[in-house]
Every structure is written in structure tokens, then in C-alpha cells.
Design a protein around this motif. Structure first.
Motif, PDB file in Angstrom:
ATOM      1  N   VAL A   1       8.077  10.308  -8.947  1.00 36.40           N
ATOM      2  CA  VAL A   1       7.072   9.293  -9.292  1.00 36.40           C
ATOM      3  C   VAL A   1       7.049   8.199  -8.223  1.00 36.40           C
ATOM      4  N   PHE A   2       8.240   7.731  -7.825  1.00 39.30           N
ATOM      5  CA  PHE A   2       8.337   6.703  -6.793  1.00 39.30           C
ATOM      6  C   PHE A   2       7.719   7.203  -5.481  1.00 39.30           C
ATOM      7  N   PHE A   3       8.046   8.445  -5.147  1.00 39.08           N
ATOM      8  CA  PHE A   3       7.512   9.030  -3.908  1.00 39.08           C
ATOM      9  C   PHE A   3       5.988   9.083  -3.952  1.00 39.08           C
ATOM     10  N   GLN A   4       5.445   9.567  -5.078  1.00 43.08           N
ATOM     11  CA  GLN A   4       3.983   9.700  -5.211  1.00 43.08           C
ATOM     12  C   GLN A   4       3.293   8.345  -5.159  1.00 43.08           C
ATOM     13  N   LEU A   5       3.876   7.362  -5.860  1.00 45.13           N
ATOM     14  CA  LEU A   5       3.208   6.057  -5.985  1.00 45.13           C
ATOM     15  C   LEU A   5       3.404   5.162  -4.766  1.00 45.13           C
ATOM     16  N   VAL A   6       4.497   5.339  -4.054  1.00 45.19           N
ATOM     17  CA  VAL A   6       4.791   4.442  -2.934  1.00 45.19           C
ATOM     18  C   VAL A   6       4.670   5.164  -1.585  1.00 45.19           C
ATOM     19  N   THR A   7       5.582   6.105  -1.334  1.00 50.02           N
ATOM     20  CA  THR A   7       5.654   6.736  -0.010  1.00 50.02           C
ATOM     21  C   THR A   7       4.419   7.577   0.311  1.00 50.02           C
ATOM     22  N   PHE A   8       3.954   8.348  -0.684  1.00 47.78           N
ATOM     23  CA  PHE A   8       2.876   9.304  -0.433  1.00 47.78           C
ATOM     24  C   PHE A   8       1.510   8.618  -0.276  1.00 47.78           C
ATOM     25  N   ARG A   9       1.419   7.351  -0.678  1.00 46.42           N
ATOM     26  CA  ARG A   9       0.132   6.639  -0.622  1.00 46.42           C
ATOM     27  C   ARG A   9      -0.399   6.525   0.800  1.00 46.42           C
ATOM     28  N   ASN A  10       0.540   6.404   1.753  1.00 47.21           N
ATOM     29  CA  ASN A  10       0.067   6.312   3.141  1.00 47.21           C
ATOM     30  C   ASN A  10       0.417   7.576   3.936  1.00 47.21           C
ATOM     31  N   VAL A  11       0.358   8.719   3.214  1.00 43.59           N
ATOM     32  CA  VAL A  11       0.718  10.002   3.845  1.00 43.59           C
ATOM     33  C   VAL A  11      -0.152  10.291   5.069  1.00 43.59           C
ATOM     34  N   SER A  12      -1.387   9.792   5.060  1.00 47.13           N
ATOM     35  CA  SER A  12      -2.294  10.085   6.184  1.00 47.13           C
ATOM     36  C   SER A  12      -1.729   9.563   7.512  1.00 47.13           C
ATOM     37  N   LEU A  13      -0.862   8.542   7.419  1.00 43.74           N
ATOM     38  CA  LEU A  13      -0.286   7.965   8.639  1.00 43.74           C
ATOM     39  C   LEU A  13       0.795   8.863   9.256  1.00 43.74           C
ATOM     40  N   TRP A  14       1.458   9.680   8.407  1.00 41.48           N
ATOM     41  CA  TRP A  14       2.565  10.506   8.935  1.00 41.48           C
ATOM     42  C   TRP A  14       2.468  11.984   8.533  1.00 41.48           C
ATOM     43  N   ASN A  15       1.321  12.353   7.988  1.00 41.39           N
ATOM     44  CA  ASN A  15       1.131  13.711   7.449  1.00 41.39           C
ATOM     45  C   ASN A  15       1.529  14.817   8.434  1.00 41.39           C
ATOM     46  N   SER A  16       1.160  14.644   9.687  1.00 41.06           N
ATOM     47  CA  SER A  16       1.421  15.710  10.665  1.00 41.06           C
ATOM     48  C   SER A  16       2.633  15.431  11.540  1.00 41.06           C
ATOM     49  N   ASP A  17       3.328  14.333  11.288  1.00 35.74           N
ATOM     50  CA  ASP A  17       4.536  14.030  12.076  1.00 35.74           C
ATOM     51  C   ASP A  17       5.570  15.142  11.878  1.00 35.74           C
ATOM     52  N   SER A  18       6.162  15.590  12.986  1.00 37.92           N
ATOM     53  CA  SER A  18       7.173  16.647  12.821  1.00 37.92           C
ATOM     54  C   SER A  18       8.373  16.105  12.044  1.00 37.92           C
ATOM     55  N   ILE A  19       8.692  14.825  12.268  1.00 36.44           N
ATOM     56  CA  ILE A  19       9.753  14.207  11.474  1.00 36.44           C
ATOM     57  C   ILE A  19       9.147  13.018  10.720  1.00 36.44           C
ATOM     58  N   PRO A  20       8.955  13.155   9.411  1.00 36.51           N
ATOM     59  CA  PRO A  20       8.351  12.076   8.621  1.00 36.51           C
ATOM     60  C   PRO A  20       9.220  10.821   8.603  1.00 36.51           C
ATOM     61  N   PRO A  21       8.665   9.679   8.119  1.00 36.20           N
ATOM     62  CA  PRO A  21       9.446   8.436   8.095  1.00 36.20           C
ATOM     63  C   PRO A  21      10.655   8.543   7.161  1.00 36.20           C
ATOM     64  N   PHE A  22      11.560   7.567   7.312  1.00 35.83           N
ATOM     65  CA  PHE A  22      12.821   7.611   6.563  1.00 35.83           C
ATOM     66  C   PHE A  22      12.601   7.733   5.052  1.00 35.83           C
ATOM     67  N   SER A  23      11.629   6.980   4.508  1.00 38.42           N
ATOM     68  CA  SER A  23      11.412   7.003   3.058  1.00 38.42           C
ATOM     69  C   SER A  23      11.064   8.414   2.563  1.00 38.42           C
ATOM     70  N   ALA A  24      10.281   9.150   3.349  1.00 38.21           N
ATOM     71  CA  ALA A  24       9.920  10.521   2.963  1.00 38.21           C
ATOM     72  C   ALA A  24      11.120  11.455   3.110  1.00 38.21           C
ATOM     73  N   ARG A  25      11.873  11.280   4.188  1.00 38.76           N
ATOM     74  CA  ARG A  25      13.066  12.128   4.399  1.00 38.76           C
ATOM     75  C   ARG A  25      14.073  11.876   3.288  1.00 38.76           C
ATOM     76  N   PHE A  26      14.205  10.605   2.917  1.00 42.79           N
ATOM     77  CA  PHE A  26      15.142  10.229   1.857  1.00 42.79           C
ATOM     78  C   PHE A  26      14.710  10.853   0.520  1.00 42.79           C
ATOM     79  N   ALA A  27      13.393  10.766   0.220  1.00 39.28           N
ATOM     80  CA  ALA A  27      12.884  11.338  -1.032  1.00 39.28           C
ATOM     81  C   ALA A  27      13.140  12.845  -1.071  1.00 39.28           C
ATOM     82  N   GLY A  28      12.918  13.517   0.064  1.00 39.71           N
ATOM     83  CA  GLY A  28      13.162  14.967   0.138  1.00 39.71           C
ATOM     84  C   GLY A  28      14.625  15.301  -0.092  1.00 39.71           C
TER      85      GLY A  28
END
Lengths: 164, 167
Positions: free
Chosen positions: A117-144
Motif C-alpha cells: 500500500v505504501f509503495f503504491q501510494l507513495v513510491t509508485f506515484r512518480n513511477v514515470s520518472l524512473w520506470n525505465s531506469d535499470s536501477i530504480p531509486p532506493f525507495s523502490a529497491r527497498f520496497a522490493g
């Protein structure tokens, strides 16, 4: 409050369904089989996405491409696993709640849900900024990483319920 | 033959070690091995799903079957290696239940057939990514193989869980 909960648990324990599951030779194994297979699909599908969020696999693909592909399977499998999990639990509700592994499994699933829920509501909201990054930002890596840790732990607890 | 193997395994020191439930360290061996086994099944089932649904043109059609095979097969072989290792541990711990069970032997037979199908698809697409899509006949064949493979892997997973209930 506790009396009401205990009354409800005792009522579930005494239902004809619970009695049938306890006495039938095939009902429990069949439901357990469906439950375990669904969990296998939940964990397998979510792990693929978690590994991508951590930037460990399929870096050439966008995160949303993988989530669009995998999450319908994850949710379908999760719904089936939950339905059959509840049915299995209802065969011995009081006994299961008295098992530490069962209780920890429930807590871990709640934590996995909160993480999502936290990932969807916070981190994923700006997914367009890092969607294609080979290494996503720390918050996404942490959620994974957290999601993977929770689900692996859920499987560990689930398996140990059968051994206590 | 399998019963004799089971009888022999029961007498080995490794069986005594794996099935010793008096110490926490050894009691953990079977449940942890089963947990790792289930996690490896998760990887295997997703790989089998991705490959076979692509072969059936239901999902992942943006890539060729050969490309999907080259992506998922290393994971499949890795998962199978883990499954074999943990499966051996569980068989040594409970040889009579495993080797004396028709369900277990059926599961093993199905595994061999499924692995053979996966190996055929992998090898034929190594030199030619579009091998199975060059003619309508090949497309039909690979669709049949995919349906067989999905059914077999599903049956293997069910049989695996039911081994626990085999007498």
C-alpha cells in the motif's frame, strides 16, 4: 469483546463444515493443495516484480510493463490462496490461532500488505520518472527487498505450521 | 527396486542425521528443506508459465519464443537443481514414505517428461529463435507441447503436495 471473539471461534469450530474437514480423508489435502499452489504463484509472480524493483533482473524492461504482466496473476492467486486459507483455518480455528507460526504468518502478510500500500501510494506515484531506469531509486529497491523478505518468511511460517 | 533403495537408505548415517528430531539443529533440516523446495517451485512455475504461455501466444508475444526461452531456461535449470538437492535431502530423511509411494514415483516420471519438453524447446530455439513459428505445423506442435507441459507441471505440483498424505 474477547468473549464475543471466543464465542465466534467456538461457533466456527463447531460448524458442520469444520467437522467435515476434520473427518474427511480428502477434503483437507485437496484444499491445502490448492492453497499451496496459489501461494506458489503469488510468491513466484511477485518475486519477479520485486527483483526488477531491486534492479537485479530484466533491466531492459520497464517496471510498469512487468507489473502489468504479473500483478493480475498475483492478485488472482492471492484471492484463491486467501479463500482456501480461510477454509483450512476454519477447520481448527482455535488450534491455529494458538500456533506461533500461524500468528507470525498473519502478521507478516499484514506487513507485506502495508508495504505494498505504501509503495503504491507513495513510491509508485512518480513511477514515470524512473520506470525505465535499470536501477530504480532506493525507495523502490527497498520496497522490493521488503516484499521479498516478507513473502519468503510467509512461506517459511506456512511450512512450519505443518510441523508443530 | 525403489523399496530396496528405501530400505538401504534407512540404514545410512545420513538418514539418522536428517531424521533426528531430538535436536533443534537437525529438526530444522526437513522443514527448511521443504520451504526452499516450495520457493524453488515458485520460480519454476513462473518460468514454465512464461515460456508456455508465450508458446501458446497468450502472453509475452512482444518477444520471440527463442528469446523468452533464453531468458527463463537458466532460471528453470537453477530451480531444478535446487529442487533436486532439497528433494534428495527429503528422500534421505524419509525414504520409505517417498520411495514406497506411487504418488512420488508418478511425480518423478512426470518431472522427467516435463524437463525433456523444456530441453527440446530450449535446444531447438538456440540456433533459430523463430524455429517453432516458421510453419503452421511447428506452431501446432509447440502449442501441444506447451499445453502438455503446463498440465504436467501442475500435476507435478499437486502430486508433490499429496506425497505428504501418501501411505
Amino acid at each position: 469483546m474477547f468473549d464475543a471473539i471466543n464465542g465466534l471461534l467456538a461457533w466456527i469450530d463447531n460448524t458442520t463444515f469444520a467437522e467435515n474437514v476434520r473427518e474427511s480423508l480428502w477434503l483437507f489435502p485437496t484444499m491445502e493443495c490448492i492453497h499451496v499452489l496459489s501461494i506458489v504463484f503469488v510468491v513466484g509472480s511477485i518475486t519477479r516484480l520485486d527483483l526488477r524493483l531491486m534492479g537485479l533482473v530484466e533491466r531492459h524492461r520497464s517496471v510498469t510493463e512487468l507489473s502489468d504482466q504479473m500483478l493480475p496473476y498475483t492478485w488472482t492467486a492471492f484471492i484463491v490462496a486467501t479463500i482456501f486459507g480461510v477454509l483450512l483455518w476454519s477447520s481448527k480455528p482455535i488450534a491455529y490461532l494458538g500456533m506461533a507460526f500461524f500468528d507470525v504468518k498473519m502478521v507478516l502478510m499484514a506487513l507485506a500488505g502495508l508495504n505494498m500500500v505504501f509503495f503504491q501510494l507513495v513510491t509508485f506515484r512518480n513511477v514515470s520518472l524512473w520506470n525505465s531506469d535499470s536501477i530504480p531509486p532506493f525507495s523502490a529497491r527497498f520496497a522490493g527487498a521488503m516484499s521479498m523478505a516478507f513473502w519468503v518468511s510467509v512461506v517459511i511460517c506456512g511450512r512450519f505450521i505443518g510441523f508443530v | 527396486m525403489f523399496t530396496a533403495l528405501g530400505d538401504w537408505l534407512v540404514q545410512t548415517p545420513l538418514h539418522t542425521f536428517f531424521s533426528d528430531t531430538t535436536k533443534m539443529s537437525t529438526w530444522l533440516i526437513v522443514p527448511m528443506s521443504q520451504t526452499i523446495h516450495i520457493l524453488a517451485v515458485s520460480v519454476l512455475m513462473i518460468c514454465a508459465g512464461l515460456l508456455n504461455l508465450r508458446a501458446l501466444r497468450i502472453a509475452g508475444t512482444r518477444e520471440t519464443l527463442g528469446k523468452v526461452a533464453s531468458n527463463v531456461m537458466p532460471w528453470t535449470w537453477g530451480a531444478l537443481t535446487v529442487l533436486l538437492a532439497t528433494g534428495i535431502v527429503q528422500t534421505i530423511a524419509e525414504p520409505t514414505r517417498e520411495l514406497g509411494s506411487t504418488t512420488f514415483l508418478t511425480k518423478m516420471t512426470l518431472v522427467l517428461i516435463s524437463v525433456a519438453i523444456a530441453a527440446v524447446v530450449q535446444n531447438t530455439t538456440k540456433g533459430d529463435e523463430n524455429y517453432w513459428e516458421r510453419t503452421a505445423q511447428r506452431q501446432s506442435t509447440v502449442s501441444l507441447l506447451a499445453v502438455a507441459s503446463l498440465t504436467l507441471w501442475f500435476g507435478i505440483a499437486v502430486a508433490g503436495r499429496l506425497v505428504a498424505y501418501a501411505t
